[in-house]
Design a protein around this motif. Structure first.
Motif, short mmCIF file in Angstrom:
data_model
loop_
_atom_site.label_atom_id
_atom_site.label_comp_id
_atom_site.label_asym_id
_atom_site.label_seq_id
_atom_site.Cartn_x
_atom_site.Cartn_y
_atom_site.Cartn_z
N ALA A 129 0.87 -1.19 0.00
CA ALA A 129 0.00 0.00 0.00
C ALA A 129 0.90 1.23 0.00
N LEU A 130 0.31 2.39 -0.23
CA LEU A 130 1.04 3.64 -0.19
C LEU A 130 0.19 4.67 0.53
N ALA A 131 0.74 5.28 1.57
CA ALA A 131 0.04 6.33 2.33
C ALA A 131 0.60 7.69 1.94
N LEU A 132 -0.28 8.67 1.81
CA LEU A 132 0.10 10.03 1.43
C LEU A 132 -0.43 11.02 2.47
N PHE A 133 0.41 11.94 2.90
CA PHE A 133 -0.05 13.01 3.78
C PHE A 133 1.03 14.09 3.89
N VAL A 134 0.62 15.25 4.36
CA VAL A 134 1.51 16.40 4.52
C VAL A 134 1.57 16.75 6.01
N THR A 135 2.76 17.12 6.49
CA THR A 135 2.89 17.60 7.87
C THR A 135 3.32 19.06 7.86
N THR A 161 10.87 14.90 5.76
CA THR A 161 10.26 15.72 4.72
C THR A 161 8.91 16.22 5.23
N LYS A 162 8.30 17.16 4.49
CA LYS A 162 6.94 17.60 4.80
C LYS A 162 5.91 16.83 3.98
N TYR A 163 6.32 16.42 2.78
CA TYR A 163 5.42 15.71 1.87
C TYR A 163 5.78 14.23 1.92
N HIS A 164 4.89 13.44 2.48
CA HIS A 164 5.20 12.05 2.81
C HIS A 164 4.50 11.07 1.85
N ARG A 165 5.33 10.26 1.19
CA ARG A 165 4.85 9.09 0.46
C ARG A 165 5.39 7.90 1.24
N VAL A 166 4.52 7.16 1.90
CA VAL A 166 4.97 6.11 2.82
C VAL A 166 4.61 4.73 2.25
N PRO A 167 5.59 4.02 1.69
CA PRO A 167 5.33 2.66 1.22
C PRO A 167 5.03 1.73 2.40
N VAL A 168 4.04 0.89 2.22
CA VAL A 168 3.66 -0.08 3.24
C VAL A 168 3.87 -1.47 2.64
N LEU A 169 4.82 -2.22 3.20
CA LEU A 169 5.10 -3.57 2.74
C LEU A 169 4.91 -4.55 3.89
N GLY A 170 4.66 -5.80 3.55
CA GLY A 170 4.54 -6.83 4.58
C GLY A 170 3.14 -7.06 5.08
N LEU A 171 2.13 -6.66 4.31
CA LEU A 171 0.74 -6.93 4.71
C LEU A 171 0.46 -8.43 4.65
N TYR A 172 -0.41 -8.88 5.53
CA TYR A 172 -0.87 -10.27 5.48
C TYR A 172 -2.01 -10.38 4.46
N PRO A 173 -2.13 -11.51 3.77
CA PRO A 173 -3.26 -11.69 2.84
C PRO A 173 -4.53 -12.12 3.57
N GLY A 174 -5.67 -11.68 3.05
CA GLY A 174 -6.97 -12.17 3.50
C GLY A 174 -7.31 -11.87 4.95
N ARG A 175 -6.84 -10.76 5.47
CA ARG A 175 -7.16 -10.42 6.86
C ARG A 175 -7.04 -8.93 7.09
N MET A 176 -7.51 -8.48 8.24
CA MET A 176 -7.36 -7.08 8.61
C MET A 176 -5.93 -6.85 9.10
N ASN A 177 -5.26 -5.86 8.51
CA ASN A 177 -3.89 -5.52 8.88
C ASN A 177 -3.88 -4.21 9.65
#
Length: 685
Positions: A129-135, A161-177
């Protein structure tokens, strides 16, 4: 992201204004406590702390980015008109999606309190996944995908940084992460934190229960292991519990993917190949990253196989290919990383005598790696049970390592390293690499690691010792004295082909990646063992049921994945077969079946921009003709013939590059097994 194209920049300004307005309205509604579902593919969720996260999936992003694709496509694509099915190339699709993500981020519409998150943003890696936000102020971000046990957390820290692109790796399949985000100040102290929960789709059937944990160390050197290649497994990553935490949707060629620096790898296309004397080899590969973004498409006319290594981090590519001069899998290439052009090549037939050049795949290169300190290439050749060091400046052989009996009485004897002491030899070895270690304190020596399959089915030798084990062996080379001595070796279950081994000297560990077992273990044909290097004790053991080609530690460069793509239309490079002029005499001599459309039901057609692909059964299409109003052209595919029954029924796409084909209206004809037939297809350029 800075876009150099003026039309893209103008489009960005207009879209940004519209997007900023919509974001402002959305934020105002959220402030009023109005949480709503905007569509089935995008929704705003309120978390337990009262904050929000806008979640969308890959299809939503694909739809939004589609309007921008034309701005990233090479101009050559717009010059083609055809009734052949057209499919997009991956690089401009990646650029369009990445552009839209950067567009969202720079709109300032999403903050840490109401972030934006897209699952599987590029459609290739479902457990990302990829999360985006500004601080308001620059800060670091630490992101953790919570594991079932603390040891299986996936944690990354991203630069300030102020502009954040946060890669999310390592999610489990078929469940709430549960994904935990933390903002860190300059002293790495937490200044704010929150947890976002997202659900993923189940694993595809072919990845379910493929890893069995037989034993695991309390402190394994590799927390996560990537397996790639083989016949029946997608590229995937499993943790110490044997749970899949990453995979790619599409299968590459049987050699798998090849990790590079900067969170990237080379992905060899499974279905696009060059006809050969033996195994059809992949002619199309991608420079790809673990989010699924494609930067470049590399084209290698004679195909690439078995091995890809960076000459230096971020530098040129070393790979193996085929000379097609009566032999296959006998060529080492250096490919320019930017242009895709071959800048250096060494054909093994030129540096060996003719003793064993007695079959098409006489050498069978399965690894070739460059070492900058002495500008050498270490190459493993399975079918002659030999390892050689090649001077990459001159292309000459520096030395040869093999059981001396194999080369006895030949011209190659003078190149052999002389064994010192008792040296156990290897047979049909794989994955040979020089090690950055010093076992003996001697500045004149170097040490190599060899995955010794200890097998001799391809080229039998009368002195084979019939040992029932495979070994990971270590040898010490003294180039000054031209000698080889044995250091140590580790036995593992017999793996007849593929496989590799990795030494972790800082932790005193060794991994044996045995990818193709002769005798299955717990119904699996692949096994990964972690050894204590000093004692030889087996600390961990994982069975990978479908087997694999190679396995690696999974340590993606997440900071590099957080960087936006640079816009570029220079994403197709290298070399392919191209149309050549057909003489009037040759054209008149053709017996063309005008009324008969191509009869072979296996033949099909696809285009990607100015690349033409024709699906066939191995060597059934001999020539491709382009009959134009101003002239006629052809592409030759009858310059090789199949010598191995194993590949006679192989199905794949042959391909050609139409960039040099002159502007005209062309009717497409094929020579199928000696009969020239009308396809009913046309190409206008």
């Amino acid at each position: 992201m800075t876009l150099k194209n003026a039309s893209v920049a103008k489009m960005e300004d207009n879209e940004m204004k519209r997007f900023a307005v919509s974001c402002k309205k959305g934020v105002e509604k959220m402030k009023k406590g109005k949480t709503r579902r905007s569509s089935k593919k995008k929704r705003v969720l309120r978390t337990s702390d009262g904050r929000t996260v806008t979640v969308c999936n890959s299809l939503w992003l694909k739809k939004k980015a589609k309007r921008f694709e034309k701005n990233f496509i090479r101009k050559e694509a717009s010059a083609i008109r055809t009734n052949i099915q057209i499919e997009p190339m991956y690089a401009p699709l990646s650029q369009a999606r990445d552009y839209w993500l950067e567009h969202i981020l720079k709109s300032d519409g999403y903050t840490f309190q109401n972030m934006f998150l897209v699952k599987n943003p590029f459609g290739e890696a479902p457990l990302t996944a990829l999360a985006l936000f500004v601080t308001e102020v620059p800060c670091q971000v630490r992101v953790t995908v919570k594991g079932k046990i603390p040891e299986t957390d996936f944690t990354s820290v991203l630069p300030e940084t102020k502009y954040h692109r946060v890669p999310v790796l390592g999610l489990y399949p078929g469940r709430m992460n549960h994904i935990h985000f933390e903002l860190l100040d300059q002293d790495s102290q937490v200044i704010d934190e929150r947890t976002v929960s997202i659900k993923t789709r189940p694993l595809p059937q072919d990845l379910k229960k493929i890893v069995k944990v037989r034993k695991v160390s309390d402190d394994p050197a590799f927390e996560n292991i990537l397996v790639a290649g083989g016949i029946d497994v997608k590229t995937c990553v499993f943790d110490r519990e044997g749970r899949i935490r990453y995979y790619l949707k599409r299968k590459p060629k049987g050699y798998g993917i090849f990790p590079l620096s900067g969170g990237r790898f080379i992905f060899m296309e499974r279905e696009i190949s060059a006809p050969s004397y033996t195994n059809p080899q992949s002619v199309q590969s991608y420079d790809m990253d673990y989010l699924g973004r494609v930067r470049k498409t590399y084209l290698v006319k004679n195909g690439a196989h078995h091995t890809v290594e960076e000459k230096t981090p971020g530098g040129n590519i070393m790979t193996a290919s085929s000379s097609m001069e009566g032999h296959s899998e006998d060529l080492i290439l250096e490919i320019d990383r930017q242009s895709g052009q071959i800048v250096k090549k060494v054909m093994l037939g030129d540096i060996f005598d003719e003793t064993y050049q007695d079959m098409m795949d006489w050498a069978h290169i399965n690894s070739a790696s460059h070492y900058e300190k002495d500008n050498s290439v270490l190459v493993s050749m399975r079918n002659i049970h030999s390892i050689s060091s090649v001077d990459w400046e001159t292309g000459e052989m520096r030395w040869l390592l093999c059981d001396p009996r194999f080369w006895e009485g030949t011209e190659m004897e003078e190149k052999l390293l002389k064994p010192v002491g008792d040296v156990p030899w290897f047979y049909q070895q794989h994955a040979v690499f020089e090690l950055d270690v010093d076992f003996d304190g001697n500045p004149d020596t170097k040490h190599i690691i060899v995955f010794d399959n200890h097998w001799h089915k391809r080229r039998k030798v009368k002195f084979f010792d019939k040992d029932k084990n495979t070994y990971i062996s270590f040898y010490t080379i003294n180039e000054k004295e031209r000698t080889v001595s044995f250091h140590k070796r580790f036995p593992c279950p017999k793996s007849k082909i593929r496989s590799n081994a990795i030494l972790c000297p800082e932790k005193d560990r060794l991994y044996a990646m045995a990818g193709s077992l002769v005798t299955p273990i717990d119904e699996g044909i692949g096994v990964i063992r972690e050894y204590d290097f000093t004692s030889g004790e087996v600390l961990s053991e994982f069975v990978v049921k479908p087997g694999f080609f190679r396995a690696h530690e999974f340590t993606p460069d997440v900071a590099a994945l957080a960087e936006p793509l640079l816009a570029s239309r220079d994403y197709v490079c290298g070399d392919l077969k191209r149309p050549e002029p057909l003489s009037e005499e040759a054209y008149q001599a053709l017996e063309v079946q005008e009324k008969c459309r191509v009869k072979d039901e296996k033949i099909d057609y696809v285009m990607q921009e100015d690349l033409l692909y024709i699906h066939e059964v191995d060597h059934s299409v001999r020539k491709v003709y382009f009959f134009g109003k101003k002239g006629n052209y052809y592409v030759e595919f009858a310059d090789t013939y199949q010598t191995m029954q194993l590949f006679e029924e192989a199905e794949y796409y042959i391909t050609m590059w139409l960039d040099t084909l002159p502007s005209d209206y062309y009717r497409l004809y094929l020579d199928v097994r000696g009969e020239v037939q009308n396809t009913g297809k046309y190409i206008s350029k």
